[in-house]
Design a protein around this motif. Structure first.
Motif, PDB file in Angstrom:
ATOM      1  N   LEU A   1       0.811  -1.261   0.136  1.00 16.88           N
ATOM      2  CA  LEU A   1      -0.045  -0.098   0.006  1.00 16.88           C
ATOM      3  C   LEU A   1       0.837   1.358  -0.085  1.00 16.88           C
ATOM      4  N   PHE A   2       1.956   1.221   0.935  1.00 19.33           N
ATOM      5  CA  PHE A   2       2.905   2.484   0.602  1.00 19.33           C
ATOM      6  C   PHE A   2       4.055   2.289  -0.004  1.00 19.33           C
ATOM      7  N   ASN A   3       3.994   1.601  -1.044  1.00 24.68           N
ATOM      8  CA  ASN A   3       4.993   1.512  -1.813  1.00 24.68           C
ATOM      9  C   ASN A   3       5.739   2.889  -2.353  1.00 24.68           C
ATOM     10  N   PHE A   4       6.710   3.064  -2.161  1.00 22.76           N
ATOM     11  CA  PHE A   4       7.380   4.372  -2.587  1.00 22.76           C
ATOM     12  C   PHE A   4       7.377   4.665  -4.022  1.00 22.76           C
ATOM     13  N   GLY A   5       7.651   3.525  -4.688  1.00 21.09           N
ATOM     14  CA  GLY A   5       7.587   3.750  -6.317  1.00 21.09           C
ATOM     15  C   GLY A   5       6.169   3.979  -6.959  1.00 21.09           C
ATOM     16  N   LEU A   6       5.315   3.365  -6.527  1.00 25.51           N
ATOM     17  CA  LEU A   6       3.949   3.865  -6.846  1.00 25.51           C
ATOM     18  C   LEU A   6       3.359   5.078  -6.524  1.00 25.51           C
TER      19      LEU A   6
ATOM     20  N   LEU B   1      12.578  10.848 -12.734  1.00 32.16           N
ATOM     21  CA  LEU B   1      11.446  11.192 -13.467  1.00 32.16           C
ATOM     22  C   LEU B   1      10.851  12.535 -12.810  1.00 32.16           C
ATOM     23  N   ILE B   2      11.494  12.845 -11.705  1.00 31.97           N
ATOM     24  CA  ILE B   2      11.022  14.390 -11.211  1.00 31.97           C
ATOM     25  C   ILE B   2      12.015  15.334 -11.763  1.00 31.97           C
ATOM     26  N   PHE B   3      11.732  16.374 -12.685  1.00 32.18           N
ATOM     27  CA  PHE B   3      12.745  17.087 -13.478  1.00 32.18           C
ATOM     28  C   PHE B   3      13.307  18.238 -12.450  1.00 32.18           C
ATOM     29  N   THR B   4      13.115  18.099 -11.323  1.00 32.62           N
ATOM     30  CA  THR B   4      13.732  19.166 -10.193  1.00 32.62           C
ATOM     31  C   THR B   4      14.654  18.296  -9.345  1.00 32.62           C
ATOM     32  N   ALA B   5      15.454  18.880  -8.780  1.00 34.15           N
ATOM     33  CA  ALA B   5      16.275  18.122  -7.619  1.00 34.15           C
ATOM     34  C   ALA B   5      15.446  17.494  -6.563  1.00 34.15           C
ATOM     35  N   ALA B   6      15.860  16.293  -6.227  1.00 38.57           N
ATOM     36  CA  ALA B   6      15.275  15.664  -5.204  1.00 38.57           C
ATOM     37  C   ALA B   6      14.823  16.391  -4.177  1.00 38.57           C
ATOM     38  N   ALA B   7      13.432  16.525  -3.701  1.00 38.12           N
ATOM     39  CA  ALA B   7      12.897  17.509  -2.887  1.00 38.12           C
ATOM     40  C   ALA B   7      12.717  16.667  -1.653  1.00 38.12           C
ATOM     41  N   ALA B   8      12.660  17.530  -0.566  1.00 35.55           N
ATOM     42  CA  ALA B   8      12.784  16.915   0.983  1.00 35.55           C
ATOM     43  C   ALA B   8      11.623  15.837   1.094  1.00 35.55           C
TER      44      ALA B   8
ATOM     45  N   VAL C   1      12.600  12.602  -0.696  1.00 35.30           N
ATOM     46  CA  VAL C   1      13.612  11.877   0.082  1.00 35.30           C
ATOM     47  C   VAL C   1      13.079  11.292   1.572  1.00 35.30           C
ATOM     48  N   SER C   2      12.230  12.018   2.031  1.00 38.48           N
ATOM     49  CA  SER C   2      11.984  11.384   3.091  1.00 38.48           C
ATOM     50  C   SER C   2      10.821  10.272   3.249  1.00 38.48           C
ATOM     51  N   LEU C   3       9.894  10.148   2.119  1.00 35.66           N
ATOM     52  CA  LEU C   3       9.022   9.142   1.932  1.00 35.66           C
ATOM     53  C   LEU C   3      10.121   7.851   1.301  1.00 35.66           C
ATOM     54  N   MET C   4      10.924   8.056   0.728  1.00 32.76           N
ATOM     55  CA  MET C   4      11.905   6.732   0.292  1.00 32.76           C
ATOM     56  C   MET C   4      12.578   6.481   1.691  1.00 32.76           C
ATOM     57  N   LEU C   5      13.080   7.367   2.495  1.00 30.40           N
ATOM     58  CA  LEU C   5      13.951   6.819   3.626  1.00 30.40           C
ATOM     59  C   LEU C   5      12.960   6.283   4.548  1.00 30.40           C
ATOM     60  N   LEU C   6      11.708   6.558   4.748  1.00 29.51           N
ATOM     61  CA  LEU C   6      10.491   6.085   5.489  1.00 29.51           C
ATOM     62  C   LEU C   6      10.317   4.481   5.302  1.00 29.51           C
ATOM     63  N   PHE C   7       9.891   4.497   3.734  1.00 32.34           N
ATOM     64  CA  PHE C   7       9.588   3.125   3.291  1.00 32.34           C
ATOM     65  C   PHE C   7      10.745   2.104   3.446  1.00 32.34           C
ATOM     66  N   THR C   8      11.992   2.722   3.215  1.00 32.65           N
ATOM     67  CA  THR C   8      13.167   1.981   3.296  1.00 32.65           C
ATOM     68  C   THR C   8      13.245   1.338   4.520  1.00 32.65           C
ATOM     69  N   LEU C   9      13.368   2.404   5.585  1.00 39.85           N
ATOM     70  CA  LEU C   9      13.594   1.949   6.745  1.00 39.85           C
ATOM     71  C   LEU C   9      12.496   0.781   7.469  1.00 39.85           C
TER      72      LEU C   9
END
Length: 516
Positions: free
Chosen positions: A150-155, A413-420, A423-431
């Motif tokens: 449900l919380f898959n970061f990629g989706l 895929l996001i054409f701007t620098a990785a926003a906070a 990055v936070s969402l990926m860190l939370l999902f990975t942790l």
């Protein structure tokens, strides 16, 4: 099988998770707008404003309709809802059209159609083996799996920030997988047939389905020693499966066959002139191949072995054909590789783990060696692997590597620098993935070198997001951050493919699927 009280409790926490992720998606309604907003808006206009006979010929906009017919009908259905938000979005025009009402409708349509994905996740959670009830919710495979899906970061980043309908489509795939795990093979085949006619990229995993159903459904009995019993082949079951596939395909493509438009439709679905790689390199074998070609070209130029340097078009971020400078150029026929791993299913008649591993291997094999692969195609492997990760220690380790590298590779895929927030969402999902799977399996899941490789992902991120943007080299070579990201992540994806292949070969041949 869980009793009524346990099932009720599971429903409560699952509904809470589903509601929570739906509210989280609403927070991204005002996120940045990618070109895919205009792609799907144009498809809404085409299907709503034109007769069916002109759908696959319309080319006023650059974003022509290139999905199978069932998805076109899906867009038509959405258009009848969208006209109540803004009728102007349904006008065919060359220029992009954006309005706040249009964006709101498109965002809400993705959230609403994700109900299919939520349903599929619920069925997958019901299909995983349950050894015993635990008061600690992190010791329950079904809970961990629900969060991972449900919380898959990629989706979240691809559908609700970048914008697409992958959750809706992956819902059909996961629900089909769940039905096969529950031995409801005809329902699973029907769902997968519908999926193929919604988006043809899922042909990646069709070999796994074909071999598994032929071996485990059409052959009804094995010899006592486990050998294939050819006399047990059921023509009735074979024709039942065939009739499902043919019927769904006929409903989807039949009208276009009748109008003599099948070649035109197929030319839209398989545009081989788009080139070997997508505009932003997916982390696959061709990213490694391209990087090697550029490195050899630069070296050869300095040594006087080649007359010209590497072509800039290869790293220009454009969708086009190009030729390699030193290494042999790759043609579409070369990329039509099908991993032989699925043939191993003939020796694994009733093992659902073998089916899932073969499915993931087909997805990864096509991702690694396919023609014009998109970065987001890695999700076709990551999401089914989640089901294996909560049941197998080895698969859990592979999942941690693949999800970390695959998800990080989606940032371009996001054409701007990785926003906070991203990055936070990926860190939370990975942790959560690391903590929950380690606790669930009660052991370390990664070796020293594997942990070192994943720490390297953070180093690559720091170089690409901080060091290069501030250095003259980054200004001179703007494609370098993406090249580093793709090449580094490609090594991790290839490693996961190799480990999964070995895991499939070691799967016991007669362990029956365990379902709750």
């Amino acid at each position: 099988t869980p009793g009524p009280k346990m099932a009720s409790a599971v429903d409560h926490w699952f509904m809470a998770l589903a509601l929570g992720v739906s509210l989280l998606k609403c927070l991204f309604i005002n996120a940045y707008r990618s070109t895919d907003f205009e792609v799907h808006r144009n498809w809404l206009a085409i299907t709503h404003s034109l007769p069916v006979s002109r759908w696959y010929y319309e080319n006023t906009s650059a974003w022509t309709l290139d999905y199978p017919p069932l998805f076109a009908w899906f867009e038509l259905g959405l258009s009848h809802v969208g006209r109540h938000f803004d009728e102007n979005m349904l006008r065919i025009q060359r220029e992009a059209y954006h309005s706040e009402a249009t964006v709101l409708f498109q965002r809400l349509s993705v959230i609403a159609t994700d109900l299919m994905y939520i349903l599929a996740t619920r069925e997958c959670c019901r299909s995983v083996s349950v050894q015993k009830a635990s008061k600690d919710i992190l010791n329950r495979p079904s809970f961990v799996l629900a969060v991972l899906l449900l919380f898959n970061f990629g989706l979240l980043i691809v559908d609700h920030i970048h914008f697409q309908y992958n959750g809706f489509l992956m819902g059909f795939l996961l629900l089909s997988v769940a039905k096969h795990l529950q031995s409801q093979h005809l329902q699973g085949a029907l769902l997968f047939s519908v999926l193929l006619n919604l988006k043809h990229i899922y042909l990646y995993v069709a070999p796994a389905y074909g071999v598994y159903l032929l071996r485990s459904y059409c052959f009804t009995k094995d010899h006592p020693d486990g050998r294939l019993n050819w006399r047990s082949f059921s023509l009735l079951r074979f024709f039942a499966l065939g009739s499902i596939v043919v019927s769904v395909t006929a409903l989807s493509f039949g009208p276009f066959v009748a109008m003599g438009q099948l070649p035109q439709v197929l030319s839209r679905l398989f545009p081989f002139k788009r080139g070997l790689c997508h505009a932003y390199w997916a982390p696959n074998a061709w990213a490694l191949y391209n990087a090697a070609d550029k490195g050899l070209a630069v070296l050869g130029l300095r040594l006087g072995l080649v007359e010209s340097g590497p072509q800039a078009s290869m790293t220009g971020g454009l969708v086009q054909e190009f030729r390699h400078t030193v290494l042999p150029s790759v043609s579409p026929s070369v990329t039509l590789l099908c991993t032989p791993a699925v043939l191993w299913l003939f020796l694994r008649p009733h093992c659902s783990a073998s089916f899932l591993r073969a499915l993931v291997l087909c997805a990864l094999g096509s991702f690694l060696f396919g023609w014009h692969v998109h970065e987001k195609a890695v999700l076709i492997a990551i999401l089914p692997l989640s089901v294996l990760a909560v049941q197998s220690r080895e698969d859990a380790g592979i999942f941690l590597i693949l999800s970390t590298t695959g998800h990080y590779s989606l940032f371009p895929l996001i054409f701007t620098a990785a926003a906070a927030p991203e990055v936070s969402l990926m860190l939370l999902f990975t942790l959560f993935s690391f903590c929950a799977l380690t606790k669930l399996h009660r052991c370390s899941l990664l070796g020293f070198l594997e942990r070192l490789y994943l720490l390297g992902v953070a180093a690559v991120c720091a170089v690409c997001e901080i060091v290069l943007p501030l250095s003259p080299l980054g200004a001179r070579l703007p494609f370098l951050p993406l090249l580093l990201t793709s090449v580094y992540c490609a090594a991790g994806v290839a490693y996961c493919f190799t480990r999964l292949y070995g895991s499939l070969l070691r799967t016991p041949g007669h362990s029956k699927a365990k379902t709750s």
